[in-house]
Scaffold this motif. Structure first.
Motif, PDB file in Angstrom:
ATOM      1  N   THR A   1      -2.897  41.749  24.119  1.00 52.29           N
ATOM      2  CA  THR A   1      -3.950  40.772  24.414  1.00 52.29           C
ATOM      3  C   THR A   1      -4.105  39.866  23.204  1.00 52.29           C
ATOM      4  O   THR A   1      -3.603  40.182  22.116  1.00 52.29           O
ATOM      5  CB  THR A   1      -5.281  41.498  24.646  1.00 52.29           C
ATOM      6  N   PRO A   2      -4.803  38.722  23.351  1.00 45.73           N
ATOM      7  CA  PRO A   2      -5.070  37.889  22.169  1.00 45.73           C
ATOM      8  C   PRO A   2      -5.724  38.702  21.050  1.00 45.73           C
ATOM      9  O   PRO A   2      -5.398  38.518  19.880  1.00 45.73           O
ATOM     10  CB  PRO A   2      -6.031  36.825  22.726  1.00 45.73           C
ATOM     11  N   GLY A   3      -6.605  39.618  21.420  1.00 43.06           N
ATOM     12  CA  GLY A   3      -7.249  40.483  20.425  1.00 43.06           C
ATOM     13  C   GLY A   3      -6.239  41.360  19.701  1.00 43.06           C
ATOM     14  O   GLY A   3      -6.296  41.526  18.484  1.00 43.06           O
ATOM     15  N   ASN A   4      -5.313  41.933  20.464  1.00 38.07           N
ATOM     16  CA  ASN A   4      -4.249  42.739  19.870  1.00 38.07           C
ATOM     17  C   ASN A   4      -3.449  41.915  18.866  1.00 38.07           C
ATOM     18  O   ASN A   4      -3.154  42.367  17.758  1.00 38.07           O
ATOM     19  CB  ASN A   4      -3.249  43.222  20.936  1.00 38.07           C
ATOM     20  N   LYS A   5      -3.082  40.661  19.280  1.00 43.78           N
ATOM     21  CA  LYS A   5      -2.241  39.817  18.423  1.00 43.78           C
ATOM     22  C   LYS A   5      -2.970  39.449  17.134  1.00 43.78           C
ATOM     23  O   LYS A   5      -2.393  39.499  16.055  1.00 43.78           O
ATOM     24  CB  LYS A   5      -1.805  38.559  19.182  1.00 43.78           C
ATOM     25  N   ALA A   6      -4.246  39.095  17.278  1.00 40.62           N
ATOM     26  CA  ALA A   6      -5.039  38.781  16.090  1.00 40.62           C
ATOM     27  C   ALA A   6      -5.081  39.995  15.158  1.00 40.62           C
ATOM     28  O   ALA A   6      -5.105  39.858  13.937  1.00 40.62           O
ATOM     29  CB  ALA A   6      -6.454  38.376  16.500  1.00 40.62           C
ATOM     30  N   GLY A   7      -5.071  41.185  15.734  1.00 43.29           N
ATOM     31  CA  GLY A   7      -5.112  42.415  14.947  1.00 43.29           C
ATOM     32  C   GLY A   7      -3.772  42.797  14.351  1.00 43.29           C
ATOM     33  O   GLY A   7      -3.681  43.783  13.621  1.00 43.29           O
ATOM     34  N   GLY A   8      -2.704  42.049  14.690  1.00 47.05           N
ATOM     35  CA  GLY A   8      -1.415  42.292  14.070  1.00 47.05           C
ATOM     36  C   GLY A   8      -0.370  42.911  14.979  1.00 47.05           C
ATOM     37  O   GLY A   8       0.747  43.168  14.558  1.00 47.05           O
ATOM     38  N   ILE A   9      -0.730  43.158  16.253  1.00 48.94           N
ATOM     39  CA  ILE A   9       0.242  43.705  17.207  1.00 48.94           C
ATOM     40  C   ILE A   9       1.101  42.551  17.710  1.00 48.94           C
ATOM     41  O   ILE A   9       0.581  41.574  18.253  1.00 48.94           O
ATOM     42  CB  ILE A   9      -0.480  44.379  18.402  1.00 48.94           C
ATOM     43  N   THR A  10       2.420  42.657  17.540  1.00 49.07           N
ATOM     44  CA  THR A  10       3.309  41.541  17.840  1.00 49.07           C
ATOM     45  C   THR A  10       3.889  41.603  19.248  1.00 49.07           C
ATOM     46  O   THR A  10       3.938  40.612  19.955  1.00 49.07           O
ATOM     47  CB  THR A  10       4.453  41.502  16.800  1.00 49.07           C
ATOM     48  N   THR A  11       4.382  42.788  19.659  1.00 49.94           N
ATOM     49  CA  THR A  11       5.087  42.886  20.946  1.00 49.94           C
ATOM     50  C   THR A  11       4.561  44.061  21.767  1.00 49.94           C
ATOM     51  O   THR A  11       3.886  44.961  21.257  1.00 49.94           O
ATOM     52  CB  THR A  11       6.601  43.110  20.728  1.00 49.94           C
ATOM     53  N   ILE A  12       4.907  44.042  23.060  1.00 46.87           N
ATOM     54  CA  ILE A  12       4.523  45.133  23.954  1.00 46.87           C
ATOM     55  C   ILE A  12       5.133  46.449  23.466  1.00 46.87           C
ATOM     56  O   ILE A  12       4.540  47.520  23.609  1.00 46.87           O
ATOM     57  CB  ILE A  12       4.948  44.803  25.408  1.00 46.87           C
ATOM     58  N   LEU A  13       6.314  46.347  22.875  1.00 41.36           N
ATOM     59  CA  LEU A  13       6.976  47.558  22.370  1.00 41.36           C
ATOM     60  C   LEU A  13       6.143  48.160  21.238  1.00 41.36           C
ATOM     61  O   LEU A  13       5.941  49.373  21.154  1.00 41.36           O
ATOM     62  CB  LEU A  13       8.372  47.235  21.874  1.00 41.36           C
ATOM     63  N   GLU A  14       5.633  47.273  20.392  1.00 47.04           N
ATOM     64  CA  GLU A  14       4.843  47.744  19.259  1.00 47.04           C
ATOM     65  C   GLU A  14       3.530  48.366  19.741  1.00 47.04           C
ATOM     66  O   GLU A  14       3.091  49.398  19.256  1.00 47.04           O
ATOM     67  CB  GLU A  14       4.557  46.573  18.315  1.00 47.04           C
ATOM     68  N   LYS A  15       2.928  47.717  20.747  1.00 42.42           N
ATOM     69  CA  LYS A  15       1.664  48.222  21.280  1.00 42.42           C
ATOM     70  C   LYS A  15       1.854  49.628  21.860  1.00 42.42           C
ATOM     71  O   LYS A  15       1.103  50.551  21.554  1.00 42.42           O
ATOM     72  CB  LYS A  15       1.131  47.274  22.357  1.00 42.42           C
ATOM     73  N   SER A  16       2.891  49.754  22.711  1.00 34.18           N
ATOM     74  CA  SER A  16       3.128  51.051  23.331  1.00 34.18           C
ATOM     75  C   SER A  16       3.570  52.087  22.316  1.00 34.18           C
ATOM     76  O   SER A  16       3.270  53.269  22.455  1.00 34.18           O
ATOM     77  CB  SER A  16       4.166  50.923  24.434  1.00 34.18           C
ATOM     78  N   LEU A  17       4.286  51.624  21.284  1.00 35.59           N
ATOM     79  CA  LEU A  17       4.692  52.547  20.218  1.00 35.59           C
ATOM     80  C   LEU A  17       3.488  53.261  19.645  1.00 35.59           C
ATOM     81  O   LEU A  17       3.552  54.438  19.312  1.00 35.59           O
ATOM     82  CB  LEU A  17       5.360  51.765  19.090  1.00 35.59           C
ATOM     83  N   GLY A  18       2.384  52.525  19.537  1.00 31.21           N
ATOM     84  CA  GLY A  18       1.163  53.125  19.005  1.00 31.21           C
ATOM     85  C   GLY A  18       0.750  54.311  19.843  1.00 31.21           C
ATOM     86  O   GLY A  18       0.404  55.374  19.315  1.00 31.21           O
ATOM     87  N   ALA A  19       0.796  54.150  21.171  1.00 31.65           N
ATOM     88  CA  ALA A  19       0.402  55.235  22.073  1.00 31.65           C
ATOM     89  C   ALA A  19       1.453  56.339  22.081  1.00 31.65           C
ATOM     90  O   ALA A  19       1.138  57.533  22.027  1.00 31.65           O
ATOM     91  CB  ALA A  19       0.194  54.692  23.481  1.00 31.65           C
ATOM     92  N   VAL A  20       2.730  55.914  22.136  1.00 29.42           N
ATOM     93  CA  VAL A  20       3.833  56.877  22.227  1.00 29.42           C
ATOM     94  C   VAL A  20       3.957  57.693  20.936  1.00 29.42           C
ATOM     95  O   VAL A  20       4.447  58.825  20.949  1.00 29.42           O
ATOM     96  CB  VAL A  20       5.143  56.124  22.556  1.00 29.42           C
ATOM     97  N   ALA A  21       3.469  57.126  19.834  1.00 29.83           N
ATOM     98  CA  ALA A  21       3.566  57.809  18.538  1.00 29.83           C
ATOM     99  C   ALA A  21       2.955  59.209  18.584  1.00 29.83           C
ATOM    100  O   ALA A  21       3.343  60.080  17.800  1.00 29.83           O
ATOM    101  CB  ALA A  21       2.882  56.974  17.454  1.00 29.83           C
ATOM    102  N   LYS A  22       2.007  59.439  19.501  1.00 34.65           N
ATOM    103  CA  LYS A  22       1.398  60.767  19.627  1.00 34.65           C
ATOM    104  C   LYS A  22       2.444  61.848  19.886  1.00 34.65           C
ATOM    105  O   LYS A  22       2.230  63.013  19.543  1.00 34.65           O
ATOM    106  CB  LYS A  22       0.404  60.802  20.808  1.00 34.65           C
ATOM    107  N   GLY A  23       3.533  61.461  20.540  1.00 32.19           N
ATOM    108  CA  GLY A  23       4.537  62.445  20.962  1.00 32.19           C
ATOM    109  C   GLY A  23       5.586  62.748  19.907  1.00 32.19           C
ATOM    110  O   GLY A  23       6.483  63.549  20.154  1.00 32.19           O
TER     111      GLY A  23
END
Ligand SMILES: [Ca+2]
Ligand SMILES: [Ca+2]
Ligand SMILES: [Ca+2]
Ligand SMILES: [Ca+2]
Ligand SMILES: [Ca+2]
Lengths: 501, 501
Positions: free
Chosen positions: B346-368
């Protein structure tokens, strides 16, 4: 047994051999009539309507002689089927003179609604705050509650939704409407709304969108703002203690029966439900409506395919159209979800004597009595009209009752043939057994035995009057069987639409 | 902060002015880097992959110099997007020698599963029996329970479903699987299944279809058979008292960490979740998997659009295909229900430094963690494989955790940035705060503070080790914050599919 004087058929409540004389109907059976099946009480010509409960259930496919079996072999429904005939069967409501209308002892609230109980409510906006809501209920001990004798208790209503649904969806709007309905319910002297703080169904947005008025009677809390479980329970208990003082000052005063809004439900129905418990409830609702009160029928799947029964009683084309619109909505809803909505008589129904879809639905609709349909409401929409209403809900008992209670129903009447132990925690729920066997077996849960009608001990109008008296007593504070058990939890299940994300 | 040694980017945990020297990375910033944004730790040529958490999050759109800002202006994902590249990133799991594997104190059950708690369960098949299930829980007083010191308590699990759903539907099959999963759960020494008697989800059919084995550890009751609330509570309490004697004989014994099945959840995430709490949990799960245990990632909407991250780690084409099939199923499910599934930044994500969908999901997937994906399970499907698994669930915390617990997860780790107070009643739930602020504010609900990583007090591998130790202690009986509060009710919400009829 004839259900109404004007009916062209009667019901055999046990198997009748051919040639059986039936004195009270002044006829002799022309054929064997199985138990639960219909026989003609007068000669019916080909094409003439067959009437039961005073309603058309089909048309004679051939001439039918007095005393003969009336069933699928000589009844057709086709010609009737698609004709909504809006308003064709309305009749003027014979309101009772005001000085003859019944009264009950209720809690008059500032907005003019009347409570039948005097609870405090703790409502969760989202599943994430349901656990804390229950801790809050338990934070005030029974000993402490006993110091507030005019308060019936604290009810915590959690649920499984409130997040991971689309923000602009019908699903969220419906959930908000449901929770807001409980927040405004007259059975609550005060309500505490508890949110987590990051849910889709945020407390503040709920309050704003539903135009709820916060103040001493409606307070809100967010767990994240307060810093967790313990701090929220501490602050919430403090608020509940303030509300208890105010709630304890509420007193029952005489209120007209016109302030009653009765929600109607059937669940675990059997072949007798439509013959005993449902028409008994209908008779009581006719008295209620004539007294200026409100009866709310629901459970759209139960009337599906026989909505004509209601459009014909609609006070206006607009009201009839509202019902048809909901029926069309259900067709889409079920198709989208790969489910079927089909209320046609099953082979089991037919073996039991149910001939047409109209007859089957008549059994369910009988709960609402015979007065005009004055409005059609969405799920959980506020009940503001007087008279006989329909609310669009699923047939699932808890979901349907949640919708009617959210609409402001202050008493529920629930008919059952198989037996149910459910009761809405915030709204007294009377359970009506359709047969003596289930009444006796579940005596600790059933409030009324309508099975005595089958046994000839009473009649539907008599039983209806008796039920109306019990409704007044219950509304005035007499405990239902359900209330004695002290059920808590899972008594509210909002109708969740669409996907869980 | 660099998350992994092999990463081509590091994260600025506070705003860095142009020309800031960063000793540990041996570089000087070439531009201003906003807080939470990425900078190159080595020269990246046009077309080369950008790696974070050891995973590709995109490709350089132009040459990027050391110390420069890496964001949407110089990163692209297109070429990568549709390539599932099944198994291309698997690596051999470095299992620990058996004598170096950790152990915990657990309850070994007859089927070989190991419980981390020793409860009795009262499970409702339908909402109609939820109230009675809770009465049964309360029928055994705390004083009486105290006589059985090896028993952790009685858990009643009601829910809002079980009737008015199509008998041959996926919805009913999934509900059956969910309840059966709890009936077999190793955290229950004994289970009492309570039905009404006329519901769609009948007790007997559930037992038969799910091949549950009734006996002293699994008993069943129907309210209609027994004759109502009081009789069912009386009979049920008698059964629970028998079960208490047997349950009290259970003892904790040393069990290998390979018997742990940890369910992973995030909820109320913030910009730090993917930097602190999630990778900490991932580091602990890597130790668990290397010890022969099982980690279950879930929440399909959180990985939607970035399922490549997991297909590339799939041990086989078949496992990768299973995941893709579930993704396609979700596209239909949400489309049918008029909802959207879209995990783009989202625009909020991008402002926060998240660049791509892969990076965003990586955050969630990192739990595993970083081990291979060994299987993909349906919602509530029994967890029988060892290693890192994915279970298809919604993102909604309670629904997702219900599915993993039903699958047999015997411990839950739940990361949060905004704060949550949820805990599964039957399965100990550790809550990991992503930042010190929320940890301190919700100290009474949070078990672990991963915010100390941001403050440089610890590292992800260190914190992961510490968490793994806490998991072992918790599995051995140490209470979680949540358990201390004694939450009851609404902790189980099965994923309801389709229409409510
Ligand atoms: Ca119903
Ligand atoms: Ca109740
Ligand atoms: Ca999440
Ligand atoms: Ca979640
Ligand atoms: Ca709990």
């Amino acid at each position: 047994m004839r259900l109404r004087d004007e009916d062209s058929v009667a019901l055999a409540i046990r198997k009748l051999d051919q040639g059986t004389e039936i004195e009270e109907l002044n006829l002799t059976t022309g054929q064997e009539i199985p138990s639960g099946h219909k026989l003609a009480v007068k000669a019916i010509k080909k094409g003439e309507p067959i009437t039961k409960y005073g309603q058309v259930i089909g048309f004679a496919f051939e001439d039918i002689k007095v005393g003969c079996h009336v069933h699928t072999h000589n009844v057709e429904v086709k010609a009737f089927k698609r004709d909504y005939a809006f308003g064709s069967e309305t009749k003027e409501t014979e309101y009772l003179p005001e000085d003859q209308c019944a009264t009950f002892q209720g809690y008059l609230r500032p907005d003019g609604q009347v409570g039948t109980r005097n609870y405090l409510g703790v409502l969760a906006t989202v599943n994430c705050s349901a656990g804390v809501s229950h801790l809050l209920r338990r934070a005030i001990s029974q000993e402490e509650l006993a110091k507030f004798p005019n308060v019936d208790g604290i009810v915590a209503l959690g649920h499984g939704s409130g997040c991971c649904l689309p923000p602009d969806s019908e699903a969220l709007a419906q959930l908000r409407r449901t929770i807001a309905g409980f927040a405004r319910h007259p059975n609550f002297a005060g309500v505490l709304l508890v949110g987590l703080g990051c849910e889709v169904n945020l407390v503040d947005t709920l309050v704003e969108k539903e135009e709820l008025i916060t103040g001493p009677r409606l307070r809100t809390l967010n767990i994240q703002d307060l810093g967790g479980t313990g701090k929220t329970v501490e602050k919430g208990a403090e608020i509940l203690r303030e509300m208890l003082i105010q709630a304890n000052q509420q007193k029952r005063t005489p209120q007209p029966a016109s302030k009653l809004k009765v929600g109607l439900e059937c669940g675990g129905s059997d072949a007798y439900s439509g013959l005993t418990a449902n028409p008994t409830l209908g008779a009581a609702m006719d008295i209620l409506v004539k007294s200026g009160g409100t009866a709310v029928l629901s459970e759209t799947p139960e009337i599906y395919g026989a909505e004509h029964l209601l459009t014909r009683r609609a006070v206006s084309r607009e009201v009839g159209d509202k019902l048809v619109k909901r029926i069309r909505w259900w067709e889409e809803y079920t198709a989208q979800n790969g489910a079927q909505i089909n209320n046609n008589p099953t082979p089991g129904n037919k073996a039991g004597g149910i001939t047409t879809i109209l007859e089957k639905s008549l059994g369910a609709v009988a709960k609402g009595g015979s007065t005009n349909l004055v409005d059609v409401l969405l799920y959980a929409e506020p009940i503001t009209q007087k008279g006989f209403l329909f609310m669009d809900t699923p047939g699932y008992d808890v979901v349907s009752i949640t919708g009617m209670a959210a609409g402001g129903a202050n008493l529920i009447c629930f008919t059952t043939g198989r037996g149910t132990v459910y009761g809405c925690e915030a709204v007294p729920t009377l359970k009506l057994a359709s047969n003596s066997d289930i009444y006796n077996r579940l005596a600790e849960d059933m409030d009324v035995n309508c099975g005595t009608i089958l046994e000839g001990e009473t009649t539907i109008p008599e039983k209806g009057k008796e039920l109306f008296e019990l409704i007044l007593e219950t509304a005035s504070g007499k405990q239902t069987k359900n209330e004695k058990w002290g059920f808590t939890g899972h008594d509210m299940v909002p109708w969740h639409l669409g996907a869980v994300l």
